[in-house]
Design a protein around this motif. Structure first.
Motif: not given
Length: 82
Positions: A31-56
């Motif tokens: 649904k969303w580019p990773f950049q928008r996810v980073e801008e929207r949420f202040e803290r995203i746990p690193e394992p979650v970031q890695r999986r979002i990037v993987y699926w992007s």
């Protein structure tokens, strides 16, 4: 074991369900580019970031080729710069 007995899976092969983290990360990446996810949420746990990037990233060779070609529409690449 029951699925293998019914002939749904080859013998010796089992399937494990997809993790909730992977399901959620894949849905976010769809649904969303990773950049928008980073801008929207202040803290995203690193394992979650890695999986979002993987699926992007695209999965099929066709999609990879489509996204990796930088066609600007100009005949001459030097003309696109100026």
């Amino acid at each position: 074991a029951a699925a293998a007995a019914l002939g749904l899976l080859p013998l010796g092969k089992t399937q494990s369900p997809e993790s909730l983290l992977d399901i959620a990360a894949r849905k976010v990446a769809e649904k969303w580019p990773f950049q928008r996810v980073e801008e929207r949420f202040e803290r995203i746990p690193e394992p979650v970031q890695r999986r979002i990037v993987y699926w992007s990233f695209p999965r099929s060779e066709k999609e990879i080729c489509m996204y990796s070609s930088f066609n600007t529409g100009a005949e001459d690449p030097a003309a696109a710069v100026g």
